[in-house]
Design an enzyme around this catalytic site. Structure first.
Site, mmCIF file in Angstrom:
data_model
loop_
_atom_site.group_PDB
_atom_site.id
_atom_site.type_symbol
_atom_site.label_atom_id
_atom_site.label_comp_id
_atom_site.label_asym_id
_atom_site.label_seq_id
_atom_site.Cartn_x
_atom_site.Cartn_y
_atom_site.Cartn_z
ATOM 1 N N CYS A 15 0.824 -1.221 0.000
ATOM 2 C CA CYS A 15 0.000 0.000 0.000
ATOM 3 C C CYS A 15 0.854 1.266 0.000
ATOM 4 O O CYS A 15 0.333 2.372 -0.161
ATOM 5 C CB CYS A 15 -0.936 -0.004 1.194
ATOM 6 S SG CYS A 15 -2.010 -1.440 1.219
ATOM 7 N N HIS A 28 -3.269 7.084 2.185
ATOM 8 C CA HIS A 28 -3.711 5.771 1.712
ATOM 9 C C HIS A 28 -5.066 5.483 2.362
ATOM 10 O O HIS A 28 -5.222 5.617 3.580
ATOM 11 C CB HIS A 28 -2.669 4.719 2.103
ATOM 12 C CG HIS A 28 -3.171 3.328 1.986
ATOM 13 N ND1 HIS A 28 -3.823 2.858 0.867
ATOM 14 C CD2 HIS A 28 -3.152 2.288 2.866
ATOM 15 C CE1 HIS A 28 -4.161 1.605 1.063
ATOM 16 N NE2 HIS A 28 -3.771 1.231 2.261
ATOM 17 N N ASN A 47 -10.185 -0.338 0.600
ATOM 18 C CA ASN A 47 -8.730 -0.194 0.516
ATOM 19 C C ASN A 47 -8.253 -0.813 -0.807
ATOM 20 O O ASN A 47 -8.267 -2.027 -0.964
ATOM 21 C CB ASN A 47 -8.112 -0.907 1.724
ATOM 22 C CG ASN A 47 -6.595 -0.903 1.716
ATOM 23 O OD1 ASN A 47 -5.960 -0.615 0.711
ATOM 24 N ND2 ASN A 47 -6.007 -1.242 2.854
HETATM 25 O O1 UT7 Z 1 -3.245 -0.998 3.905
HETATM 26 C C1 UT7 Z 1 -3.090 -1.238 5.256
HETATM 27 C C2 UT7 Z 1 -3.976 -2.380 5.525
HETATM 28 N N1 UT7 Z 1 -4.567 -2.576 6.765
HETATM 29 C C3 UT7 Z 1 -5.165 -1.674 7.569
HETATM 30 O O2 UT7 Z 1 -5.127 -0.510 7.435
HETATM 31 C C4 UT7 Z 1 -5.944 -2.278 8.683
HETATM 32 C C5 UT7 Z 1 -5.765 -1.571 9.989
HETATM 33 N N2 UT7 Z 1 -6.695 -2.113 10.975
HETATM 34 C C6 UT7 Z 1 -8.007 -1.823 10.959
HETATM 35 O O3 UT7 Z 1 -8.486 -1.085 10.113
HETATM 36 C C7 UT7 Z 1 -8.859 -2.396 12.041
HETATM 37 O O4 UT7 Z 1 -8.050 -3.054 12.991
HETATM 38 C C8 UT7 Z 1 -9.950 -3.394 11.530
HETATM 39 C C9 UT7 Z 1 -11.005 -2.632 10.751
HETATM 40 C C10 UT7 Z 1 -9.327 -4.461 10.655
HETATM 41 C C11 UT7 Z 1 -10.632 -4.068 12.720
HETATM 42 O O5 UT7 Z 1 -11.200 -3.081 13.559
HETATM 43 P P1 UT7 Z 1 -10.993 -3.160 15.139
HETATM 44 O O6 UT7 Z 1 -11.754 -2.037 15.716
HETATM 45 O O7 UT7 Z 1 -9.519 -3.241 15.405
HETATM 46 O O8 UT7 Z 1 -11.752 -4.493 15.479
HETATM 47 P P2 UT7 Z 1 -11.165 -5.807 16.187
HETATM 48 O O9 UT7 Z 1 -10.262 -6.554 15.290
HETATM 49 O O10 UT7 Z 1 -10.681 -5.437 17.558
HETATM 50 O O11 UT7 Z 1 -12.475 -6.633 16.392
HETATM 51 C C12 UT7 Z 1 -13.516 -6.227 17.291
HETATM 52 C C13 UT7 Z 1 -14.605 -7.265 17.241
HETATM 53 C C14 UT7 Z 1 -14.099 -8.687 17.443
HETATM 54 O O12 UT7 Z 1 -15.080 -9.402 18.170
HETATM 55 P P3 UT7 Z 1 -14.890 -9.654 19.741
HETATM 56 O O13 UT7 Z 1 -13.602 -10.433 19.859
HETATM 57 O O14 UT7 Z 1 -14.821 -8.300 20.366
HETATM 58 O O15 UT7 Z 1 -16.101 -10.441 20.090
HETATM 59 C C15 UT7 Z 1 -14.021 -9.236 16.049
HETATM 60 O O16 UT7 Z 1 -14.156 -10.642 16.003
HETATM 61 O O17 UT7 Z 1 -15.238 -7.241 15.975
HETATM 62 C C16 UT7 Z 1 -15.209 -8.565 15.403
HETATM 63 N N3 UT7 Z 1 -15.086 -8.432 13.961
HETATM 64 C C17 UT7 Z 1 -16.143 -8.272 13.148
HETATM 65 N N4 UT7 Z 1 -17.450 -8.202 13.405
HETATM 66 C C18 UT7 Z 1 -18.283 -8.015 12.355
HETATM 67 C C19 UT7 Z 1 -13.946 -8.402 13.214
HETATM 68 N N5 UT7 Z 1 -14.262 -8.239 11.915
HETATM 69 C C20 UT7 Z 1 -15.611 -8.143 11.856
HETATM 70 C C21 UT7 Z 1 -16.521 -7.957 10.803
HETATM 71 N N6 UT7 Z 1 -17.851 -7.877 11.097
HETATM 72 N N7 UT7 Z 1 -16.140 -7.826 9.519
#
Ligand code: UT7
Length: 332
Positions: free
Chosen positions: A116, A257, A287
């Site tokens: 990216c 980005h 993205n």
């Molecule tokens: O080009 C660079 C590429 N990458 C990035 O920029 C990614 C950077 N990271 C992020 O954007 C965020 O970390 C994410 C959007 C990927 C995730 O957001 P988050 O606020 O960090 O969520 P999390 O991973 O802490 O998950 C929170 C909850 C979890 O459930 P529990 O354990 O709290 O019960 C996940 O299992 O949300 C759950 N979860 C979802 N729920 C519904 C994770 N993905 C999803 C989903 N839909 N798609």
């Protein structure tokens, strides 16, 4: 042989192209346990384009043709084509195929892989060739079809990515419009985001193995990448602005980005850049990796938001981990 030295760099054209098929958040609920509300709140993404039919070189070529037309040059004028991508149609590179499709017969063409960060790394790479006087007209394309490599059963990643292409024309100029840059890599965090090759040893003849493996879908530690981005992106932007002798107040547009709206907001807040100066189109495209910055740039230019002379602070970040910033002025 060097023709001249001390030349500046100007960005004189932009173009973009997106696949015709779009998938909204509701559509993703058929694949994984998720909701429009979760995706929109946590990422800002509402839909993404998916290349069902289009090849990487096809969308990249279309974006390039539009950028060349805006710059008012002919494909034969191009000296160099850099394709920033992680998803080439051919692992040997797709830049040469684009060179052929464009009819850019004089141009040397190669791929550059920095995930990216590819567009920003490509911008700086291209500018070196121009500043040394070697080349006058360079086409830089950022294009990715990450949908090829997404694990569509992993809700932590599949909701984030989309496909697209963006391109710019960079030309030698009396006034240097690339005001400052800074590039960084940290391989210790390589595992946080990868699309890795996994070897499967195959015995060719007794005692001699080759690796007949394959690449595996994207894996990501979302929290780690998020933390990295909100910490490192403001730092690298500040460094590039320092090198450019530009203050925050002089920045017209923050063009990051397009990974997550929360990252865009957090970086803007940390740098005290008002929301109305933040360019964002990830609601529509998700993205798109190396394509996201030139795609958002091109839209903002064509909407008349970004005007000639505007100062843009851009930053790419992602797998590697890699990150970088470039401060530039739009136009001749
Ligand atoms: O080009 C660079 C590429 N990458 C990035 O920029 C990614 C950077 N990271 C992020 O954007 C965020 O970390 C994410 C959007 C990927 C995730 O957001 P988050 O606020 O960090 O969520 P999390 O991973 O802490 O998950 C929170 C909850 C979890 O459930 P529990 O354990 O709290 O019960 C996940 O299992 O949300 C759950 N979860 C979802 N729920 C519904 C994770 N993905 C999803 C989903 N839909 N798609």
């Amino acid at each position: 042989m060097l023709q001249q030295t001390g030349v500046g760099v100007a960005i004189t054209g932009s173009g973009s192209a997106i696949p015709s098929v779009s998938l909204d958040n509701q559509g993703l609920t058929q694949l994984v346990e998720t909701s429009d509300d979760w995706i929109a709140t946590r990422t800002g993404i509402r839909q993404r384009r998916l290349a069902g039919e289009e090849s990487l070189s096809a969308i990249a070529t279309l974006a390039a043709q539009r950028a060349i037309a805006m710059a008012g040059i002919a494909p034969e004028d191009l000296d160099l084509i850099i394709l920033a991508t992680s998803t080439a149609d051919d692992l040997f590179g797709s830049a040469s195929s684009i060179q052929f499709q464009l009819g850019a017969s004089r141009a040397v063409a190669f791929d550059l892989t920095a995930a990216c960060s590819g567009f920003v790394f490509g911008l700086v790479t291209a500018s070196q060739f121009i500043r040394t006087g070697v080349y006058q007209n360079v086409l830089l394309i950022g294009a990715d079809i990450l949908s090829r490599w997404v694990d569509w059963s992993d809700r932590g990643t599949c909701v984030l990515f989309g496909d697209g292409a963006g391109a710019i024309v960079m030309q030698a100029s009396e006034r240097d419009r690339l005001l400052g840059f800074e590039l960084r890599s940290d391989g210790t965090q390589h595992q946080s985001l990868s699309l890795a090759y996994t070897a499967q040893p195959k015995e060719l003849v007794p005692g001699i193995n080759v690796q007949a493996g394959t690449y595996h879908p994207i894996t990501m530690n979302g929290k780690e990448v998020y933390r990295f981005a909100v910490q490192k992106v403001p730092e690298v932007l500040e460094k590039a602005m320092f090198r450019a002798s530009i203050s925050i107040e002089q920045i017209d547009w923050l063009l990051l980005h397009q990974a997550n709206q929360r990252i865009l907001d957090a970086v803007a807040q940390r740098l005290k850049i008002p929301t109305e100066k933040v360019i964002s189109n990830l609601a529509n495209y998700g993205n798109t990796s190396a394509a996201s910055i030139p795609l958002a740039l091109d839209e903002a230019v064509r909407e008349g938001k970004i005007k000639p002379g505007d100062i843009i602070a851009s930053s790419g970040f992602g797998a590697g981990l890699t990150w970088g910033a470039a401060i530039f002025q739009w136009g001749r």
